[in-house]
Design an enzyme around this catalytic site. Structure first.
Site, PDB file in Angstrom:
ATOM      1  N   LEU A   8       0.813  -1.328   0.104  1.00  0.00           N
ATOM      2  CA  LEU A   8      -0.022   0.182   0.005  1.00  0.00           C
ATOM      3  C   LEU A   8       0.748   1.189  -0.060  1.00  0.00           C
ATOM      4  CD1 LEU A   8      -3.035  -0.973   2.352  1.00  0.00           C
ATOM      5  CD2 LEU A   8      -2.822  -1.269   0.115  1.00  0.00           C
TER       6      LEU A   8
ATOM      7  N   ALA B  30       4.087  -6.600  -7.853  1.00  0.00           N
ATOM      8  CA  ALA B  30       4.315  -5.542  -7.008  1.00  0.00           C
ATOM      9  C   ALA B  30       5.775  -4.634  -7.469  1.00  0.00           C
ATOM     10  CB  ALA B  30       4.885  -6.115  -5.481  1.00  0.00           C
TER      11      ALA B  30
ATOM     12  N   THR C 135      12.504  -1.856  -4.205  1.00  0.00           N
ATOM     13  CA  THR C 135      11.371  -2.737  -4.508  1.00  0.00           C
ATOM     14  C   THR C 135      11.669  -3.383  -5.923  1.00  0.00           C
ATOM     15  OG1 THR C 135       9.843  -1.458  -3.249  1.00  0.00           O
ATOM     16  CG2 THR C 135       9.099  -3.120  -5.318  1.00  0.00           C
TER      17      THR C 135
ATOM     18  N   THR D  40       7.487  -5.429 -18.323  1.00  0.00           N
ATOM     19  CA  THR D  40       7.158  -4.536 -19.125  1.00  0.00           C
ATOM     20  C   THR D  40       7.926  -4.439 -20.681  1.00  0.00           C
ATOM     21  OG1 THR D  40       7.254  -1.846 -19.699  1.00  0.00           O
ATOM     22  CG2 THR D  40       8.765  -2.919 -17.836  1.00  0.00           C
ATOM     23  N   ASP D  41       7.346  -3.845 -21.656  1.00  0.00           N
ATOM     24  CA  ASP D  41       8.073  -3.658 -23.042  1.00  0.00           C
ATOM     25  C   ASP D  41       9.253  -2.786 -23.016  1.00  0.00           C
ATOM     26  OD1 ASP D  41       6.570  -1.481 -22.871  1.00  0.00           O
ATOM     27  OD2 ASP D  41       5.704  -1.615 -24.794  1.00  0.00           O
ATOM     28  N   GLU D  42       9.273  -1.664 -21.675  1.00  0.00           N
ATOM     29  CA  GLU D  42      10.198  -0.682 -21.795  1.00  0.00           C
ATOM     30  C   GLU D  42      11.656  -1.341 -21.661  1.00  0.00           C
ATOM     31  OE1 GLU D  42       8.800   2.724 -19.510  1.00  0.00           O
ATOM     32  OE2 GLU D  42       6.694   2.094 -19.685  1.00  0.00           O
TER      33      GLU D  42
ATOM     34  N   TYR E 295      13.324   3.629 -13.823  1.00  0.00           N
ATOM     35  CA  TYR E 295      12.199   2.424 -14.082  1.00  0.00           C
ATOM     36  C   TYR E 295      12.485   1.257 -14.872  1.00  0.00           C
ATOM     37  CZ  TYR E 295       7.795   0.204 -15.155  1.00  0.00           C
ATOM     38  OH  TYR E 295       6.922  -1.014 -15.428  1.00  0.00           O
TER      39      TYR E 295
ATOM     40  N   LYS F 161      13.494  -2.494 -13.843  1.00  0.00           N
ATOM     41  CA  LYS F 161      12.466  -3.834 -14.246  1.00  0.00           C
ATOM     42  C   LYS F 161      13.331  -4.746 -14.903  1.00  0.00           C
ATOM     43  CE  LYS F 161       8.578  -4.528 -13.978  1.00  0.00           C
ATOM     44  NZ  LYS F 161       7.694  -5.321 -12.890  1.00  0.00           N
TER      45      LYS F 161
ATOM     46  N   PRO G  50      12.978  13.844 -19.479  1.00  0.00           N
ATOM     47  CA  PRO G  50      14.436  13.743 -20.235  1.00  0.00           C
ATOM     48  C   PRO G  50      14.425  12.078 -20.204  1.00  0.00           C
ATOM     49  CG  PRO G  50      14.267  14.555 -17.532  1.00  0.00           C
ATOM     50  CD  PRO G  50      12.639  14.453 -18.149  1.00  0.00           C
TER      51      PRO G  50
ATOM     52  N   HIS H 215      13.469  10.580 -22.784  1.00  0.00           N
ATOM     53  CA  HIS H 215      11.886  10.170 -23.313  1.00  0.00           C
ATOM     54  C   HIS H 215      12.209   9.076 -24.337  1.00  0.00           C
ATOM     55  CE1 HIS H 215       7.544  11.336 -23.792  1.00  0.00           C
ATOM     56  NE2 HIS H 215       7.728  10.078 -23.538  1.00  0.00           N
TER      57      HIS H 215
HETATM   58  P1  NAD Z   1       0.923   0.257  -9.554  1.00  0.00           P
HETATM   59  O1  NAD Z   1       1.857   1.219  -9.378  1.00  0.00           O
HETATM   60  O2  NAD Z   1      -0.320   0.765 -10.001  1.00  0.00           O
HETATM   61  O3  NAD Z   1       0.866  -0.721  -8.493  1.00  0.00           O
HETATM   62  C1  NAD Z   1       2.039  -1.211  -7.902  1.00  0.00           C
HETATM   63  C2  NAD Z   1       1.487  -1.894  -6.831  1.00  0.00           C
HETATM   64  O4  NAD Z   1       2.295  -2.732  -5.945  1.00  0.00           O
HETATM   65  C3  NAD Z   1       0.710  -1.149  -5.739  1.00  0.00           C
HETATM   66  O5  NAD Z   1      -0.533  -1.203  -5.259  1.00  0.00           O
HETATM   67  C4  NAD Z   1       2.001  -1.014  -4.699  1.00  0.00           C
HETATM   68  O6  NAD Z   1       1.588  -0.716  -3.170  1.00  0.00           O
HETATM   69  C5  NAD Z   1       2.500  -2.165  -4.535  1.00  0.00           C
HETATM   70  N1  NAD Z   1       3.979  -2.297  -4.121  1.00  0.00           N
HETATM   71  C6  NAD Z   1       4.917  -1.380  -4.281  1.00  0.00           C
HETATM   72  N2  NAD Z   1       5.933  -1.553  -3.601  1.00  0.00           N
HETATM   73  C7  NAD Z   1       5.657  -2.837  -3.162  1.00  0.00           C
HETATM   74  C8  NAD Z   1       6.456  -3.733  -2.128  1.00  0.00           C
HETATM   75  N3  NAD Z   1       7.832  -3.467  -1.949  1.00  0.00           N
HETATM   76  N4  NAD Z   1       5.934  -4.723  -1.686  1.00  0.00           N
HETATM   77  C9  NAD Z   1       4.577  -5.121  -1.999  1.00  0.00           C
HETATM   78  N5  NAD Z   1       3.769  -4.285  -2.676  1.00  0.00           N
HETATM   79  C10 NAD Z   1       4.427  -3.326  -3.361  1.00  0.00           C
HETATM   80  O7  NAD Z   1       1.554  -0.486 -11.156  1.00  0.00           O
HETATM   81  P2  NAD Z   1       0.736  -1.358 -12.138  1.00  0.00           P
HETATM   82  O8  NAD Z   1       0.484  -0.217 -13.118  1.00  0.00           O
HETATM   83  O9  NAD Z   1      -0.503  -1.983 -11.794  1.00  0.00           O
HETATM   84  O10 NAD Z   1       1.886  -2.158 -12.561  1.00  0.00           O
HETATM   85  C11 NAD Z   1       1.834  -3.523 -12.131  1.00  0.00           C
HETATM   86  C12 NAD Z   1       3.163  -4.393 -12.464  1.00  0.00           C
HETATM   87  O11 NAD Z   1       2.962  -4.371 -14.166  1.00  0.00           O
HETATM   88  C13 NAD Z   1       4.427  -3.675 -12.497  1.00  0.00           C
HETATM   89  O12 NAD Z   1       5.280  -4.504 -11.962  1.00  0.00           O
HETATM   90  C14 NAD Z   1       4.714  -2.991 -13.501  1.00  0.00           C
HETATM   91  O13 NAD Z   1       6.045  -2.742 -13.947  1.00  0.00           O
HETATM   92  C15 NAD Z   1       4.012  -3.804 -14.723  1.00  0.00           C
HETATM   93  N6  NAD Z   1       3.566  -3.148 -15.872  1.00  0.00           N
HETATM   94  C16 NAD Z   1       2.815  -2.046 -15.916  1.00  0.00           C
HETATM   95  C17 NAD Z   1       2.452  -1.489 -17.078  1.00  0.00           C
HETATM   96  C18 NAD Z   1       1.470  -0.258 -17.122  1.00  0.00           C
HETATM   97  O14 NAD Z   1       0.966   0.228 -18.133  1.00  0.00           O
HETATM   98  N7  NAD Z   1       0.672   0.132 -16.013  1.00  0.00           N
HETATM   99  C19 NAD Z   1       2.606  -2.368 -18.448  1.00  0.00           C
HETATM  100  C20 NAD Z   1       3.603  -3.411 -18.197  1.00  0.00           C
HETATM  101  C21 NAD Z   1       4.113  -3.983 -17.154  1.00  0.00           C
HETATM  102  P1  TYD Z   2       3.148   6.976 -18.961  1.00  0.00           P
HETATM  103  O1  TYD Z   2       1.346   6.812 -18.821  1.00  0.00           O
HETATM  104  O2  TYD Z   2       3.788   7.599 -17.924  1.00  0.00           O
HETATM  105  O3  TYD Z   2       3.517   5.743 -19.378  1.00  0.00           O
HETATM  106  P2  TYD Z   2       5.103   5.154 -19.991  1.00  0.00           P
HETATM  107  O4  TYD Z   2       6.025   6.273 -19.764  1.00  0.00           O
HETATM  108  O5  TYD Z   2       5.449   4.157 -18.932  1.00  0.00           O
HETATM  109  O6  TYD Z   2       4.918   4.698 -21.352  1.00  0.00           O
HETATM  110  O7  TYD Z   2       3.216   7.868 -19.925  1.00  0.00           O
HETATM  111  C1  TYD Z   2       2.964   7.319 -21.523  1.00  0.00           C
HETATM  112  C2  TYD Z   2       3.382   8.439 -22.353  1.00  0.00           C
HETATM  113  O8  TYD Z   2       2.537   9.506 -22.529  1.00  0.00           O
HETATM  114  C3  TYD Z   2       4.885   8.720 -22.561  1.00  0.00           C
HETATM  115  O9  TYD Z   2       5.366   8.798 -23.604  1.00  0.00           O
HETATM  116  C4  TYD Z   2       4.858   9.987 -21.769  1.00  0.00           C
HETATM  117  C5  TYD Z   2       3.633  10.814 -22.154  1.00  0.00           C
HETATM  118  N1  TYD Z   2       3.117  11.657 -21.004  1.00  0.00           N
HETATM  119  C6  TYD Z   2       2.505  13.058 -21.333  1.00  0.00           C
HETATM  120  O10 TYD Z   2       2.918  13.341 -22.654  1.00  0.00           O
HETATM  121  N2  TYD Z   2       2.240  13.658 -20.563  1.00  0.00           N
HETATM  122  C7  TYD Z   2       1.954  13.289 -19.261  1.00  0.00           C
HETATM  123  O11 TYD Z   2       1.645  14.194 -18.262  1.00  0.00           O
HETATM  124  C8  TYD Z   2       2.279  12.114 -18.987  1.00  0.00           C
HETATM  125  C9  TYD Z   2       2.121  11.361 -17.383  1.00  0.00           C
HETATM  126  C10 TYD Z   2       2.634  10.871 -19.943  1.00  0.00           C
END
Ligand code: NAD
Ligand code: TYD
Length: 357
Positions: A33, A80, A98, A132-134, A158, A162, A291, A293
């Site tokens: 949380l 997580a 983490t 992630t694809d990143e 980030y 990962k 930065p 990007h």
């Molecule tokens: P989020 O930031 O919304 O949620 C992360 C959750 O992990 C939160 O509930 C947080 O409280 C919990 N957490 C953080 N540190 C922790 C720890 N040390 N121990 C236990 N819990 C912890 O993230 P999300 O967008 O739901 O992403 C979930 C996973 O999917 C991540 O691993 C992320 O890298 C991966 N992912 C996300 C996306 C995306 O577009 N959001 C895309 C590809 C992969």
């Molecule tokens: P984001 O949702 O932060 O995901 P990620 O960086 O993991 O792809 O951002 C998606 C794209 O949108 C990224 O190219 C950055 C851009 N972006 C903006 O242009 N303005 C914003 O305020 C945010 C948060 C992201």
């Protein structure tokens, strides 16, 4: 039962709810949380005995062995993580703690538990790591989409953290035999997405009459996947993925950020028109670029499609409409997540006077 980590975050919460309705198998949900974890994302499970929530850290080497021994999961799904690129630029250390240290400790606890299982249970056990694809870095305009064998070239704190976690998971398989699976997914969107990320930020800012901050020229490209489709992909990989394999998950929806913002504005113009009759597009504001990007991400999802028969159910048009409708119907959820801590972040990230790097 299965252990889900990070199950109070955006994707994790969607996954837990989806898992319980699809399979009914109980879930132990371990989440620290942090600012991103929100018990309200799990409100629909209140009173449901199949969902056990524990607040805790994946890196807690005392708690994990205890939980594993007590609940005896047959699989772990690891969501997580610290997940926001912009926050990783301001403060990378939480990401190392983490995503790297925490994942290592989780792997160690799970390995000890797995080694103590009876033969049949040990063989059937799975550790699924959500990534992630990143981690693959940035593509040029004509480059082929990322396959599972693409070189790792992470560019942000980030994605580097990962990438490190993916390597650790791989190593725990090769060295210790832990039965792991890894998924590398593109950008998700949908309900319960924290409004620090592009799509929910644009929706909530538009409705609040605030500027819609587009970084740089807005021509950066991401591949977008509706969160329920990511959940179904994870369920499928857990069920039938080959141990030690990596599966890329994507929606075949490559789009420049500005087009995403225009689409959100058009939907809001239709569903909740501004009182002055103007389009929400008039709120778009081009701001200083992030930065380092990454210019373009694109996922080649043929492996999961051909091997496991998974396909996304939503197109971008259907998914983004559902998403905008969800935010319009859940203004209470939005108001609650926009707490003091959220306001501090927005002030820091979008203040034109601040040094954002
Ligand atoms: P989020 O930031 O919304 O949620 C992360 C959750 O992990 C939160 O509930 C947080 O409280 C919990 N957490 C953080 N540190 C922790 C720890 N040390 N121990 C236990 N819990 C912890 O993230 P999300 O967008 O739901 O992403 C979930 C996973 O999917 C991540 O691993 C992320 O890298 C991966 N992912 C996300 C996306 C995306 O577009 N959001 C895309 C590809 C992969
Ligand atoms: P984001 O949702 O932060 O995901 P990620 O960086 O993991 O792809 O951002 C998606 C794209 O949108 C990224 O190219 C950055 C851009 N972006 C903006 O242009 N303005 C914003 O305020 C945010 C948060 C992201």
């Amino acid at each position: 039962m299965i252990l889900v980590t990070g199950g109070a975050g955006f994707i994790g919460a969607n996954f837990v709810v989806d898992w319980l309705s699809a399979s009914g198998e109980p879930v132990l949900n371990l989440d620290k949380l942090t600012y991103a974890g929100n018990p309200e994302n799990l409100a629909s499970l209140q009173g449901d005995a199949r969902h056990v929530f524990v607040q805790g850290d994946i890196g807690d080497a005392d708690l994990l062995p205890q939980l594993l021994a007590q609940h005896h999961p047959r699989a772990v799904v690891n969501f997580a993580a610290e997940s926001h690129v912009d926050r990783s630029i301001h403060g990378p250390e939480d990401f190392i703690q983490t995503n790297v240290v925490g994942t290592t400790r989780l792997l160690q606890s799970v390995r000890a538990y797995w080694q103590g299982l009876a033969d049949a249970e040990r063989a059937a056990f799975r550790f699924l790591h959500v990534s992630t694809d990143e981690v693959y870095g940035s593509l040029g305009p004509g480059d082929a989409a990322f396959t599972e064998t693409h070189r790792y070239e992470p560019n942000s704190p980030y994605s580097a953290s990962k990438a490190a976690s993916d390597h650790l998971v791989r190593a725990w398989h090769h060295t210790y035999g832990l039965p792991v699976l890894t998924t590398n997914c593109s950008n998700n969107y949908g309900p319960y997405h924290f409004p620090e990320k592009l799509i929910p930020l644009m929706i909530v800012n538009a409705l609040a009459g605030k500027p819609l901050p587009v970084y740089g020229d807005g021509q950066q490209i991401r591949d977008w996947l509706y969160v329920a489709d990511h959940c179904s992909a994870i369920r499928r990989v857990l069920q039938a993925g080959r141990v030690g394999e990596v599966y890329n998950v994507g929606g075949w929806n490559e789009k420049p950020n500005l087009e995403i913002v225009h689409t959100v504005c058009a939907l809001l113009d239709e569903l909740r028109p501004r009182v002055d009759g103007q389009s929400y597009r008039s709120q778009i504001s081009f701001v200083k670029d992030r930065p380092g990007h990454d210019r373009r991400y694109a996922i080649d999802a043929r492996k999961i499609e051909q091997e496991l028969g998974w396909r996304p159910a939503e197109t971008f048009d259907t998914g983004i409409r559902k998403t905008v409708q969800w935010y319009l119907a859940h203004s209470d959820w939005v108001a609650h997540v926009q707490s003091g801590a959220y306001r501090d972040w927005v002030a820091k990230q979008y203040d034109p006077q601040a040094n954002n790097a």
